[in-house]
Enzyme design. Sequence first.
Site, PDB file in Angstrom:
ATOM      1  CG  ASN A  70      40.480  36.725  42.370  1.00  0.00           C
ATOM      2  OD1 ASN A  70      39.849  37.056  41.359  1.00  0.00           O
ATOM      3  ND2 ASN A  70      40.745  37.565  43.359  1.00  0.00           N
ATOM      4  CG  MET A  72      37.266  35.728  40.270  1.00  0.00           C
ATOM      5  SD  MET A  72      37.183  33.951  40.315  1.00  0.00           S
ATOM      6  CE  MET A  72      35.458  33.669  40.059  1.00  0.00           C
ATOM      7  N   GLY A  73      38.497  37.922  36.479  1.00  0.00           N
ATOM      8  CA  GLY A  73      38.291  38.744  35.275  1.00  0.00           C
ATOM      9  C   GLY A  73      36.925  39.396  35.249  1.00  0.00           C
ATOM     10  CB  CYS A 130      39.158  44.883  39.359  1.00  0.00           C
ATOM     11  SG  CYS A 130      39.453  43.131  39.083  1.00  0.00           S
ATOM     12  CE  LYS A 166      36.732  45.817  47.397  1.00  0.00           C
ATOM     13  NZ  LYS A 166      36.111  44.520  47.343  1.00  0.00           N
ATOM     14  N   GLY A 219      43.421  37.469  51.386  1.00  0.00           N
ATOM     15  CA  GLY A 219      43.608  36.546  52.502  1.00  0.00           C
ATOM     16  C   GLY A 219      44.592  37.053  53.540  1.00  0.00           C
ATOM     17  N   GLY A 245      40.481  42.547  54.177  1.00  0.00           N
ATOM     18  CA  GLY A 245      41.848  42.178  53.842  1.00  0.00           C
ATOM     19  C   GLY A 245      42.372  41.270  54.940  1.00  0.00           C
ATOM     20  N   GLY A 267      36.316  37.895  53.009  1.00  0.00           N
ATOM     21  CA  GLY A 267      36.320  37.372  51.646  1.00  0.00           C
ATOM     22  C   GLY A 267      36.989  36.021  51.569  1.00  0.00           C
TER      23      GLY A 267
END
Length: 304
Positions: A70, A72-73, A130, A166, A219, A245, A267
């Site tokens: 992903n 998403m930004g 991120c 995180k 994933g 994770g 997630g």
Amino acid sequence: MSKKLMIDFLGYTLASPLVLPAGIMGISSGSLARAANCGAGLLTTKSLSLKPRKGHNNPVTACFEGGMINAMGLCNPGIKEGLEEVRDFKKRIESPVIASVFGTSPEEFYELASYVNKSKADFIELNLSCPNVLDEFGVPLSASKDSVYKIVKSVKSVSERPVIAKLSPNVLSIKEIAMAAQNAGADALSMINSLGPGMLIDIKLKRPVLANKFGGVSGPCLKPVAQKLIYEASSCVKIPIIGMGGVISGKDVIEIKMAGATLAGIGAGVFYRGIEIFKKVNREIVKFLNEAGYENIGEVKRIK
Ligand SMILES: Cc1cc2nc3c(=O)[nH]c(=O)nc-3n(C[C@H](O)[C@H](O)[C@H](O)COP(=O)(O)O)c2cc1C
């Protein structure tokens, strides 16, 4: 929900060890409520920044055999609107909520924490990791133990909520980073954020699948990396860890707890098994506990 799933975390008793991690179900109070109603014990908002962010252009997600990617930004409506959604959610449901925030400096994180103080959120999580905004912000903050220390210290000086840091998997020494967070006063760690960034190619169109070319990898393919890093971090810190994770089954929850996590985030699993995954995994955990002779989930401890 079975009493066997109840677990203590930073002064709260959660109905389940399962956590909705940041960014998975968007930001609306309705999507948080769906995850809570399906059996998540703790819910995290999308990472919120001081100003709203549009994020990257579509396509922003893609699945492959071992997981998903992903970019998403960090799209989000901004901290004020995001925390309004938490307020709406709390009018209906009592489950605890983590406000995930994203800034670029200790000062910005300080300001974000001041907003969270005035909100209904129960915890603040600092997204220091991120991987899909490298063009804009450079290497994630959690790659440097000094940055992690300064940001956590700054937030601890103002926050009236427990502070969760995180962390990124993309580091040379997770022990150093985890220790820096703990030494600065972090109350818990959340790990791991997406790996990479990585890339997928569309062979028909002969171009990258994601408009942003690169994105964070999540994933099942992350599972061994997550377990190893959680195992290492938990060997040197005393604060609890929200592990994530590649958790998509009850067995994965037991594994990540044996690696050293207290709670387990799901997630990408939501994309695999639907939002009902929380209900299904809760059932799978109880089945495991019964078969293996554990009284409750708290008895599943880190291996040596
Ligand atoms: C679509 C998507 C959006 C995400 N957005 C965020 C985010 O806003 N903030 C954050 O800290 N992590 C974000 N993550 C990372 C997840 O919270 C989680 O750390 C990661 O995906 C690993 O867990 P998983 O394998 O169960 O997905 C996102 C992941 C995905 C798949």
